[in-house]
Design a protein around this motif. Structure first.
Motif, PDB file in Angstrom:
ATOM      1  N   SER A 105      88.281  30.637  23.928  1.00 52.11           N
ATOM      2  CA  SER A 105      87.775  30.737  22.562  1.00 52.11           C
ATOM      3  C   SER A 105      87.821  29.361  21.919  1.00 52.11           C
ATOM      4  O   SER A 105      88.528  28.460  22.389  1.00 52.11           O
ATOM      5  CB  SER A 105      88.600  31.735  21.740  1.00 52.11           C
ATOM      6  OG  SER A 105      89.961  31.350  21.693  1.00 52.11           O
ATOM      7  N   VAL A 106      87.048  29.198  20.868  1.00 52.51           N
ATOM      8  CA  VAL A 106      86.938  27.910  20.183  1.00 52.51           C
ATOM      9  C   VAL A 106      87.752  27.979  18.895  1.00 52.51           C
ATOM     10  O   VAL A 106      87.511  28.826  18.042  1.00 52.51           O
ATOM     11  CB  VAL A 106      85.471  27.568  19.873  1.00 52.51           C
ATOM     12  CG1 VAL A 106      85.381  26.233  19.145  1.00 52.51           C
ATOM     13  CG2 VAL A 106      84.652  27.537  21.158  1.00 52.51           C
ATOM     14  N   LEU A 107      88.726  27.077  18.772  1.00 52.98           N
ATOM     15  CA  LEU A 107      89.532  27.016  17.559  1.00 52.98           C
ATOM     16  C   LEU A 107      88.895  26.128  16.499  1.00 52.98           C
ATOM     17  O   LEU A 107      88.921  26.447  15.311  1.00 52.98           O
ATOM     18  CB  LEU A 107      90.936  26.488  17.885  1.00 52.98           C
ATOM     19  CG  LEU A 107      91.813  27.360  18.788  1.00 52.98           C
ATOM     20  CD1 LEU A 107      93.151  26.680  19.036  1.00 52.98           C
ATOM     21  CD2 LEU A 107      92.028  28.728  18.174  1.00 52.98           C
ATOM     22  N   GLU A 108      88.323  25.017  16.937  1.00 46.89           N
ATOM     23  CA  GLU A 108      87.755  24.067  15.983  1.00 46.89           C
ATOM     24  C   GLU A 108      86.716  23.216  16.685  1.00 46.89           C
ATOM     25  O   GLU A 108      86.935  22.749  17.797  1.00 46.89           O
ATOM     26  CB  GLU A 108      88.869  23.176  15.413  1.00 46.89           C
ATOM     27  CG  GLU A 108      88.435  22.257  14.309  1.00 46.89           C
ATOM     28  CD  GLU A 108      89.596  21.437  13.763  1.00 46.89           C
ATOM     29  OE1 GLU A 108      90.065  20.533  14.493  1.00 46.89           O
ATOM     30  OE2 GLU A 108      90.048  21.713  12.631  1.00 46.89           O
ATOM     31  N   ASP A 109      85.570  23.050  16.048  1.00 49.05           N
ATOM     32  CA  ASP A 109      84.484  22.249  16.618  1.00 49.05           C
ATOM     33  C   ASP A 109      84.064  21.202  15.597  1.00 49.05           C
ATOM     34  O   ASP A 109      83.514  21.535  14.539  1.00 49.05           O
ATOM     35  CB  ASP A 109      83.299  23.151  16.982  1.00 49.05           C
ATOM     36  CG  ASP A 109      82.222  22.393  17.770  1.00 49.05           C
ATOM     37  OD1 ASP A 109      82.300  21.148  17.828  1.00 49.05           O
ATOM     38  OD2 ASP A 109      81.313  23.056  18.305  1.00 49.05           O
ATOM     39  N   ARG A 110      84.345  19.952  15.916  1.00 50.48           N
ATOM     40  CA  ARG A 110      83.990  18.852  15.016  1.00 50.48           C
ATOM     41  C   ARG A 110      82.896  17.977  15.623  1.00 50.48           C
ATOM     42  O   ARG A 110      82.850  16.781  15.396  1.00 50.48           O
ATOM     43  CB  ARG A 110      85.221  18.007  14.709  1.00 50.48           C
ATOM     44  CG  ARG A 110      86.287  18.752  13.893  1.00 50.48           C
ATOM     45  CD  ARG A 110      87.428  17.830  13.515  1.00 50.48           C
ATOM     46  NE  ARG A 110      88.409  18.505  12.665  1.00 50.48           N
ATOM     47  CZ  ARG A 110      89.498  17.917  12.174  1.00 50.48           C
ATOM     48  NH1 ARG A 110      89.754  16.636  12.459  1.00 50.48           N
ATOM     49  NH2 ARG A 110      90.337  18.592  11.405  1.00 50.48           N
ATOM     50  N   THR A 111      82.018  18.601  16.375  1.00 49.48           N
ATOM     51  CA  THR A 111      80.955  17.853  17.025  1.00 49.48           C
ATOM     52  C   THR A 111      79.626  18.077  16.318  1.00 49.48           C
ATOM     53  O   THR A 111      79.405  19.111  15.696  1.00 49.48           O
ATOM     54  CB  THR A 111      80.811  18.276  18.499  1.00 49.48           C
ATOM     55  OG1 THR A 111      80.395  19.647  18.555  1.00 49.48           O
ATOM     56  CG2 THR A 111      82.131  18.126  19.240  1.00 49.48           C
ATOM     57  N   SER A 112      78.759  17.100  16.426  1.00 48.60           N
ATOM     58  CA  SER A 112      77.415  17.201  15.856  1.00 48.60           C
ATOM     59  C   SER A 112      76.499  16.297  16.658  1.00 48.60           C
ATOM     60  O   SER A 112      76.735  15.079  16.744  1.00 48.60           O
ATOM     61  CB  SER A 112      77.417  16.796  14.377  1.00 48.60           C
ATOM     62  OG  SER A 112      76.111  16.840  13.842  1.00 48.60           O
ATOM     63  N   GLN A 113      75.479  16.880  17.249  1.00 47.76           N
ATOM     64  CA  GLN A 113      74.560  16.102  18.074  1.00 47.76           C
ATOM     65  C   GLN A 113      73.691  15.202  17.198  1.00 47.76           C
ATOM     66  O   GLN A 113      73.200  15.615  16.139  1.00 47.76           O
ATOM     67  CB  GLN A 113      73.682  17.028  18.905  1.00 47.76           C
ATOM     68  CG  GLN A 113      72.954  16.304  20.036  1.00 47.76           C
ATOM     69  CD  GLN A 113      71.920  17.190  20.686  1.00 47.76           C
ATOM     70  OE1 GLN A 113      71.131  17.811  19.996  1.00 47.76           O
ATOM     71  NE2 GLN A 113      71.931  17.247  22.009  1.00 47.76           N
ATOM     72  N   SER A 114      73.481  13.993  17.663  1.00 45.06           N
ATOM     73  CA  SER A 114      72.739  13.010  16.874  1.00 45.06           C
ATOM     74  C   SER A 114      71.312  13.466  16.601  1.00 45.06           C
ATOM     75  O   SER A 114      70.798  13.336  15.485  1.00 45.06           O
ATOM     76  CB  SER A 114      72.717  11.657  17.605  1.00 45.06           C
ATOM     77  OG  SER A 114      74.017  11.182  17.826  1.00 45.06           O
ATOM     78  N   ALA A 115      70.638  14.023  17.605  1.00 45.39           N
ATOM     79  CA  ALA A 115      69.219  14.339  17.468  1.00 45.39           C
ATOM     80  C   ALA A 115      68.970  15.573  16.615  1.00 45.39           C
ATOM     81  O   ALA A 115      67.951  15.662  15.925  1.00 45.39           O
ATOM     82  CB  ALA A 115      68.594  14.541  18.846  1.00 45.39           C
ATOM     83  N   SER A 116      69.884  16.536  16.641  1.00 47.43           N
ATOM     84  CA  SER A 116      69.596  17.823  16.010  1.00 47.43           C
ATOM     85  C   SER A 116      70.594  18.258  14.956  1.00 47.43           C
ATOM     86  O   SER A 116      70.290  19.116  14.138  1.00 47.43           O
ATOM     87  CB  SER A 116      69.549  18.906  17.091  1.00 47.43           C
ATOM     88  OG  SER A 116      70.820  19.007  17.728  1.00 47.43           O
ATOM     89  N   GLY A 117      71.818  17.709  14.999  1.00 47.09           N
ATOM     90  CA  GLY A 117      72.840  18.120  14.053  1.00 47.09           C
ATOM     91  C   GLY A 117      73.593  19.369  14.450  1.00 47.09           C
ATOM     92  O   GLY A 117      74.496  19.800  13.727  1.00 47.09           O
TER      93      GLY A 117
END
Length: 704
Positions: free
Chosen positions: A529-541
């Protein structure tokens, strides 16, 4: 034997008989008291220098059998576990309605495709179009409602877990307080049966909340442990801790339930809990409900995708001025990589006459021919705009491709029927969602088409926090992965690192279609399971969780994000029911009003084979939307029936175990009558012995 010894023996007999009669009297008085356990007074001979000098009651105990008690507690825990699972899963089944009825959710799937069949017969009919649009809206609105209600069931389960934890804490405190009373009574040889009976009732209630092991202490009272060995009571009492999640949705990560033992050691409670109310609620919240939500989301996703597949090959009459795609989560040249075959962009007037035609031919090697001029994929957008000229424009912003025709013109994308442009089985318009009928506010398809050497598009240094849990729901490990820059191979290496990633418990694998899946390596496999996601793709967000559907939560959350395209909902004339001809030259008519071929394609969308991802307990595979809906209906109904059967079986087993325990521990009036008669005679015999000794004293005193 002296006369004093005879008197002492008689007196001890009177005292013992009185105690026995008092115990029998208590038993008879409580014959109809629920939960009352029969008392037994144990007596033994008094011996002095090898000579019997009387009798004494050594203790008063409850007529319990530890084996029957253990069997009843175990059966009670399992009955509570299966009972709450059935109760809450029955609510989930009720959300879908009668699988064989005409008004339930699954009936709406067939109704929607039937409505499209009616539009094919009369494409110009406004009522037919409106009925089809209503059918689409109804299906996806109902799916979103069910998805939200499933989360409400999970929220209810989570609240009941908190209540069960609080009740368990109260019971443990009371049990330990009675331990102190029982120990004090045991030391001074007093009757502790009342406290023991009260304690037994509390233990029975506790065993319904979580399965426990009970053992008797030498000093009196009991020690209680979980099956994992955590001490709950016996040398002080343990404290259970659970902090509820906030707003619960499909992507919620729940806190652990901790138990702090009397001596301060803290450990996860679920490591040692195999049944009981808490176990059943955790299973429903973390397994049963999410699996149902994931399968519902997968059904809606594939239904939307098949409708979009057909609608992207269709066109409205007249064609819409703008074709605006969805966020594909990639840069344009990365998204175009892998396309092979031919397609064409048509700009038409209101009558469907082609004003501009731009032919596209992808070679699969990183190049595209635009009206005969070959350019690399990085130059595709500029070359397309050049060839469109004043007839229209193309743009790519935030992961979305848009083609807009000039004023009073319309745009359509048409594949070559002989050699259509395809990537992962999707046409150009379908892949970018240029003419989607069903929109979504988040990525719903995880076949990205990315390969091992493709750039993943996420800046280096971003973090993703994951949790691995075992079969019991207890946490195995939390990991925080720092994303590297580079390719998908670099990303996989970081995710699968044995120290900072999931290595040791499983591995992420990149599929041939660009999907990313986690496969557990332990037995049974760990859940992710995912606790926290602080990622954001440059091309799409978009985040990495959204882009690849990491964890069941984000996949289940897709169900409440689908909606009929806004402009089509407002204007049924924009529903694409016609099909343009690929070979139409400039100046010729590409499509005409009254063409119902697109309507037939939409009606057949439920019967075409498509690939379903694994969801819940389904391993996925190739199926049709209609067949998958039928299987889901059977699965939900079947699991509800199994839950009911298990609940009834475990309740029957508990009833049988309880009956046997009560037969042993309960009061039998016939037996008590026999005992009363026996102890009355014993009392009389002791009294006569004392009288005989008195008579001897009188005779002796008379002689003197």
């Amino acid at each position: 034997m002296s006369l004093n010894s005879i008197l002492s023996a008689g007196q001890s007999g009177l005292t013992a008989a009185q105690m026995q009669l008092r115990v029998v009297s208590d038993n008879v008085a409580n014959v109809n008291t629920p939960g009352y356990v029969r008392k037994v007074a144990e007596q033994s001979s008094l011996v002095s220098q090898g000579v019997g000098v009387g009798v004494e009651v050594t203790r008063v105990r409850l007529a319990t059998d530890r084996f029957l008690q253990a069997a009843t507690m175990s059966a009670s825990a399992e009955a509570q576990r299966q009972g709450v699972r059935h109760e809450l899963f029955d609510r989930i089944q009720g959300l879908f309605g009668d699988p064989g009825g005409t008004s339930g959710f699954f009936a709406q799937v067939d109704d929607m495709f039937s409505a499209f069949a009616a539009t094919a017969e009369d494409p110009a009919s406004s009522p037919a179009r409106q009925a089809a649009i209503f059918g689409v809206q109804s299906l996806f609105d109902e799916g979103a409602r069910i998805s939200r209600q499933i989360q409400s069931v999970r929220e209810d389960a989570d609240g009941r877990i908190k209540s069960a934890v609080d009740r368990a804490n109260g019971l443990l405190q009371q049990i330990e307080a009675l331990n102190v009373q029982i120990a004090k009574a045991t030391v001074v040889n007093e009757d502790a049966s009342g406290a023991e009976a009260a304690q037994a009732r509390l233990i029975d209630e506790l065993s319904g909340i979580l399965d426990v092991r009970v053992s008797q202490r030498n000093v009196g009272g009991v020690s209680i442990r979980t099956n994992g060995g955590a001490l709950l009571a016996g040398d002080g009492f343990a404290t259970l801790e659970y902090a509820r999640a906030g707003v619960i949705n499909a992507e919620s990560s729940f806190n652990e339930i901790w138990v702090t033992e009397p001596r301060g050691q803290k450990r996860p409670l679920l490591d040692g809990v195999t049944s009981g109310e808490i176990k059943g609620l955790v299973e429903l919240r973390d397994v049963d409900a999410p699996q149902a939500a994931e399968r519902l989301a997968e059904l809606l996703t594939r239904a939307a995708d098949e409708l979009n597949r057909a609608h992207n090959a269709n066109t409205a009459v007249p064609a819409p001025q703008s074709l605006s795609g969805r966020n594909v989560g990639q840069s344009l040249d990365t998204a175009l990589a892998g396309f092979t075959g031919n397609t064409a962009v048509l700009i038409t007037d209101a009558a469907g006459v082609v004003q501009t035609r731009v032919a596209l031919a992808f070679d699969g090697a990183g190049n595209v021919s635009v009206n005969g001029d070959t350019v690399p994929l990085s130059g595709f957008l500029a070359e397309l705009n050049t060839k469109l000229g004043t007839s229209g424009t193309a743009s790519f912003v935030d992961g979305r491709l848009t083609i807009t025709a000039a004023a009073s013109r319309g745009a359509a994308v048409v594949d070559d029927p002989a050699s259509p442009a395809r990537k992962q089985g999707m046409g150009l318009s379908h892949f970018f969602g240029l003419n989607d009928l069903i929109t979504t506010d988040r990525p719903a398809l995880y076949a990205t088409g990315l390969g091992a050497t493709s750039p993943h598009g996420f800046p280096a240094g971003q973090t993703l926090k994951l949790r691995l849990t075992g079969e019991t729901g207890a946490r195995l490990r939390d990991v925080e992965v720092t994303l590297p820059g580079g390719t998908m191979t670099d990303l996989l290496n970081a995710l699968n690192d044995p120290v900072t990633g999931v290595g040791g418990h499983g591995a992420f694998r990149l599929g041939g279609d660009g999907s990313l899946t986690f496969v557990g390596s332990t037995t049974p496999p760990a859940r992710l399971s995912v606790l926290e996601d602080r990622t954001s793709q440059s091309a799409s967000g978009v985040s990495i969780t959204e882009m690849f559907g990491i964890g069941g939560g984000v996949r289940a959350s897709r169900a409440d994000g689908f909606a009929l395209r806004t402009d089509v909902a407002r204007n049924p004339a924009l529903l694409g029911l016609a099909r343009a001809d690929y070979a139409t030259a400039v100046g010729a008519r590409a499509f005409v009003s009254g063409d119902g071929r697109g309507g037939l394609a939409l009606a057949d969308a439920g019967q075409g084979s498509t690939k379903f991802d694994a969801a819940g307990e389904s391993v996925g595979g190739t199926s049709s939307v209609s067949r998958y809906a039928s299987e889901l209906a059977g699965d939900v109904g079947g699991r509800a029936a199994v839950a009911k059967s298990r609940a009834e079986s475990s309740a029957a087993l508990h009833s049988e175990a309880f009956s046997r325990q009560r037969a042993h521990e309960g009061v039998n009036l016939d037996e008590e009558l026999v005992l009363m008669t026996t102890y009355q005679q014993a009392f009389n015999a002791s009294a006569r012995l004392i009288q005989a000794a008195k008579d001897l004293y009188d005779v002796l005193l008379g002689i003197v």
